[in-house]
Design a protein around this motif. Structure first.
Motif, PDB file in Angstrom:
ATOM      1  N   THR A  30      33.555  39.745  45.504  1.00 18.11           N
ATOM      2  CA  THR A  30      33.919  41.199  45.425  1.00 18.11           C
ATOM      3  C   THR A  30      33.050  42.258  46.247  1.00 18.11           C
ATOM      4  O   THR A  30      32.654  42.892  46.061  1.00 18.11           O
ATOM      5  CB  THR A  30      33.943  41.582  43.979  1.00 18.11           C
ATOM      6  OG1 THR A  30      32.625  41.094  43.513  1.00 18.11           O
ATOM      7  CG2 THR A  30      34.811  40.876  43.065  1.00 18.11           C
ATOM      8  N   ALA A  67      29.345  32.400  36.574  1.00 24.04           N
ATOM      9  CA  ALA A  67      30.859  32.524  36.441  1.00 24.04           C
ATOM     10  C   ALA A  67      31.129  32.450  34.757  1.00 24.04           C
ATOM     11  O   ALA A  67      30.679  32.277  33.957  1.00 24.04           O
ATOM     12  CB  ALA A  67      31.477  31.321  36.770  1.00 24.04           C
ATOM     13  N   SER A 103      36.766  31.795  33.603  1.00 25.78           N
ATOM     14  CA  SER A 103      37.156  31.890  35.008  1.00 25.78           C
ATOM     15  C   SER A 103      37.404  30.548  35.694  1.00 25.78           C
ATOM     16  O   SER A 103      37.713  30.499  36.676  1.00 25.78           O
ATOM     17  CB  SER A 103      35.927  32.743  35.654  1.00 25.78           C
ATOM     18  OG  SER A 103      34.866  31.848  35.911  1.00 25.78           O
ATOM     19  N   ALA A 129      40.532  36.309  37.685  1.00 27.69           N
ATOM     20  CA  ALA A 129      39.409  37.037  38.102  1.00 27.69           C
ATOM     21  C   ALA A 129      39.489  38.215  37.513  1.00 27.69           C
ATOM     22  O   ALA A 129      40.340  38.882  37.029  1.00 27.69           O
ATOM     23  CB  ALA A 129      39.603  37.166  39.534  1.00 27.69           C
ATOM     24  N   GLN A 169      32.633  35.673  42.817  1.00 27.29           N
ATOM     25  CA  GLN A 169      33.408  35.516  41.442  1.00 27.29           C
ATOM     26  C   GLN A 169      33.890  34.239  41.261  1.00 27.29           C
ATOM     27  O   GLN A 169      33.787  33.736  40.181  1.00 27.29           O
ATOM     28  CB  GLN A 169      34.399  36.786  41.531  1.00 27.29           C
ATOM     29  CG  GLN A 169      34.030  37.945  40.896  1.00 27.29           C
ATOM     30  CD  GLN A 169      34.903  38.514  39.750  1.00 27.29           C
ATOM     31  OE1 GLN A 169      35.947  37.693  39.668  1.00 27.29           O
ATOM     32  NE2 GLN A 169      34.794  39.654  39.517  1.00 27.29           N
ATOM     33  N   ASP A 173      27.868  38.461  44.568  1.00 24.34           N
ATOM     34  CA  ASP A 173      29.288  39.083  44.305  1.00 24.34           C
ATOM     35  C   ASP A 173      30.164  37.791  44.388  1.00 24.34           C
ATOM     36  O   ASP A 173      31.331  38.148  44.511  1.00 24.34           O
ATOM     37  CB  ASP A 173      29.506  39.993  45.315  1.00 24.34           C
ATOM     38  CG  ASP A 173      28.629  41.456  45.112  1.00 24.34           C
ATOM     39  OD1 ASP A 173      28.303  41.790  43.955  1.00 24.34           O
ATOM     40  OD2 ASP A 173      27.925  41.651  46.142  1.00 24.34           O
TER      41      ASP A 173
END
Lengths: 178, 529
Positions: free
Chosen positions: B516, B330, B334, B367, B308, B306
């Motif tokens: 996240t 990724a 981003s 994001a 990000q 998780d």
């Protein structure tokens, strides 16, 4: 050193010296009032002691030692004041101070012991200022230099520390009447 | 009547020999006009005498303890002491008493002042610390040092005094910082490098002042009665209670030891002291080792589930303006874009970082998604907190679920999560920590983390791996990820009341992560290490 018993004269002198020790802080305070310079005052103190020893025979046990030693200390102080030119209060003022009725206290040992315990309660900076002033004979500008602060703050620290010590000793004395 | 407070001051000034001519006349007039004033004066003089007597006896007592005990019959000891002292042992008067304050707990007087108003008492900066075990308040490199004690059981410190003098202190040592130009070495070793503007930099010990008149000297103090001074470059002047035969000026290549009132001259020895260049090499070695450890940990962290966004600020390429997102898997879009910002060093010399200073400086990145929980983490070095709000991160402006992460002027960590469309204060879920970043922390690297846990409805702030604030949310709001500004804030809509608001960060960032999910306290502590 000899082990012979002391002669009556020696015994009398020792007794008078013993009285002097008892009054020593009071005598010192009295001399410092006239001669604020520690080293000159120390010399006067020593001369006073020598005079007391020399004249011990003329002191009658039972009469007021305080009055006798005060006279000698006063005489020695004035002598020093006249011999050297240094700053002090005017003779007129010193005379008025000398005429002020005030007995020498003889409870030096007790007060010194209380003072020692009160000193240990001082905050480190205050303690250090007092030590610099009284033990090392530094004046406020030198203390300021050593402590990295202003003369004014040294003055404040010293005065607060003195007031604290005075109150602390007085409080302990009244809590602990002997 | 007279002003008693004024009289008190004048009497003190008389006993401390500070009276001006005018004040003397004023005091004399008071004393002549009032018996009460005279009584007060005499009372003061009594106490003055008592204090002096106590001091002399304390000095004399320790003098006697060093010699054979006197027979008790000699009641008139104070004067035999006096005779000794005036016979040339004056130097010994100080024996022992200087040590008294050092026996007290370190910092009892200074700690109270620290944090609250120590800023004005700062005298030096801690530049480096190696292998140090502290015996007093511990400081980290980059921290400002207030007046007071520095005590170390072992290790080496490099202190930069505000006067410009650089001091290397070798433990075990006790050094009292007195002013930007003055320190007291109770025990331990130091070398002082004093550039011309700091000339006059002084180190004192129990009895002596070592005043720099050149550029570099070493000093070693074992106790009040044992001290060595070595001059490596230039000249120093010895002041205070120095034995008579000792040269007061000491030149390059010369050293003197003063033990129990006797001095001895000998050649200065560089080897007896830590060489600053060796210290530099040691710094470099430790730095490199720490950076290596961090690289390994950072690579492992990139694969955390998780994760990000993970910016490690390494390999910064100013021409491309791109800040690579190192998070495993990724998304290609981003990566961050660097706007403004200076490329600087991070926690270690060869670690990259970005410096944020101008109102335009920021890293912009995107994001994706909506998430119930989020964790934000950053290694930051705050240089100052000049604004009401100093943004660490602002994201997805003008939408429900937008996040504002920032520090306020007082160093509180703030989190805002928009729960309602309106701009009003109650439209936000908020978490505010107590002030955690104080001016003493400016210039130090800090690990800041904030967690919004959608499952438990809790928000938490962490500093350096420890929780500093926690609060529950009244509304559960999904977090809206989107276009973000690291180190800045902007309102996307020109009609927003926040449009044109200045909230840029002032300092450096050398690592940032966004996950996240809500990390646990243990995971945050692990990431901090």
């Amino acid at each position: 050193m000899h082990d012979d018993p002391p002669t009556p004269e020696e015994a009398h002198t020792a007794k008078v010296q013993g009285l002097f020790v008892q009054y020593q802080p009071a005598v010192r305070g009295y001399i410092l009032a006239m001669i604020p310079d520690f080293s000159v005052a120390d010399d006067v103190m020593q001369e006073t002691f020598l005079t007391v020893t020399r004249k011990a025979a003329s002191f009658e046990i039972g009469t007021s030692f305080a009055a006798w030693v005060k006279t000698i200390a006063r005489y020695k102080s004035l002598e020093a004041l006249r011999a050297r030119r240094f700053e002090s209060l005017s003779e007129e003022v010193l005379q008025a101070l000398g005429a002020e009725p005030r007995e020498f206290r003889a409870d030096a040992d007790e007060r010194l012991a209380l003072l020692r315990s009160c000193l240990s309660q001082l905050a480190p900076q205050a303690r250090r200022s007092i030590d610099y002033r009284y033990q090392n004979d530094h004046l406020p500008p030198q203390i300021a230099d050593l402590m990295g602060c202003t003369v004014q703050s040294v003055n404040v620290t010293l005065s607060r520390a003195r007031a604290f010590l005075r109150e602390c000793v007085m409080r302990k004395m009244s809590a602990n009447p002997s | 009547m007279f002003d008693e407070a004024r009289l008190d001051r004048l009497i003190s000034a008389h006993f401390d020999r500070e009276l001006t001519e005018e004040e003397r006349r004023e005091l004399e007039a008071m004393l002549l006009s009032s018996s009460k004033a005279r009584q007060l004066f005499l009372e003061h003089s009594e106490w003055h005498g008592l204090l002096r007597e106590q001091a002399l006896q304390a000095g004399g007592a320790s003098l006697l303890e060093d010699t054979a005990p006197s027979p008790p019959a000699r009641k008139v000891i104070p004067f035999s002491r006096r005779a000794w002292i005036s016979a040339g042992l004056a130097a010994c008067l100080a024996l022992g008493w200087w040590l008294v304050p050092s026996k007290e707990q370190p910092g009892t007087g200074t700690d109270i002042a620290s944090k609250a108003d120590s800023h004005s008492h700062e005298v030096a900066l801690l530049d480096q610390a190696f292998d140090v075990e502290w015996d007093s308040t511990a400081y980290a490199p980059g921290e400002a040092l207030p007046k007071g004690f520095i005590k170390i059981r072992k290790g080496t410190l490099q202190l930069d005094f505000y006067s410009g003098a650089r001091v290397v202190l070798e433990g075990p040592a006790t050094l009292e910082l007195l002013s930007p130009n003055l320190a007291r070495l109770d025990n331990g070793k130091l070398t002082a490098k004093v550039p011309p503007p700091a000339e006059g930099f002084t180190v004192i010990n129990a009895k002596m002042r070592v005043v720099d008149r050149g550029t570099e000297f070493g000093m070693s103090v074992t106790n009040a009665d044992d001290c060595e001074v070595h001059v490596f470059d230039g000249e120093v002047e010895l002041q205070g209670e120095v034995p008579e035969a000792t040269a007061r000026e000491l030149f390059e290549g010369h050293a003197v030891s003063i033990r129990h009132g006797k001095s001895e001259a000998f050649p200065a020895s560089r080897e007896a002291f830590t060489d600053p260049s060796r210290l530099m090499q040691e710094t470099a070695r430790v730095n490199e080792a720490q950076r290596g450890d961090w690289q390994t940990a950072s690579q492992a962290f990139s694969t955390t589930p998780d994760l990000q966004i993970h910016f490690d600020f390494e390999g910064l390429d100013r021409t491309s303006m791109i800040l690579t997102n190192r998070a495993a898997g990724a998304a290609g879009n981003s990566h961050g874009t660097i706007i403004g910002c200076e490329t600087l060093s991070g926690r270690w010399d060869r670690k990259g970082a970005l410096g944020f200073a101008k109102t335009s400086d920021r890293v912009r990145f995107r994001a994706e998604g909506v998430t119930p929980s989020v964790t934000l983490m950053a290694w930051v070095r705050v240089d100052s907190l000049p604004l009401e709000h100093n943004a660490l991160l602002s994201m997805a402006p003008e939408q429900i679920g937008e996040i504002h992460w920032k520090l306020d002027r007082d160093g509180r960590m703030l989190l805002g999560l928009r729960a309602e469309p309106e701009h009003a204060y109650p439209s936000w879920e908020r978490l505010e920590s107590p002030p955690v970043v104080t001016p003493q922390d400016f210039g130090r690297w800090l690990h800041l983390a904030t967690v919004i846990d959608g499952d438990t409805g809790m928000m938490r702030h962490y500093m350096n791996g420890s929780e500093v604030a926690a609060g529950s949310m009244t509304r559960k709001v999904p977090i809206q990820l989107g276009l973000a500004n690291l180190g800045n804030f902007d309102a996307s809509s020109p009609t927003s009341p926040t449009n044109g608001m200045v909230r840029n960060f002032n300092g450096r960032i050398d690592e940032f992560a966004l996950l996240t999910r809500a990390l646990t306290a243990e995971e945050i502590a692990a990431a901090m290490r």
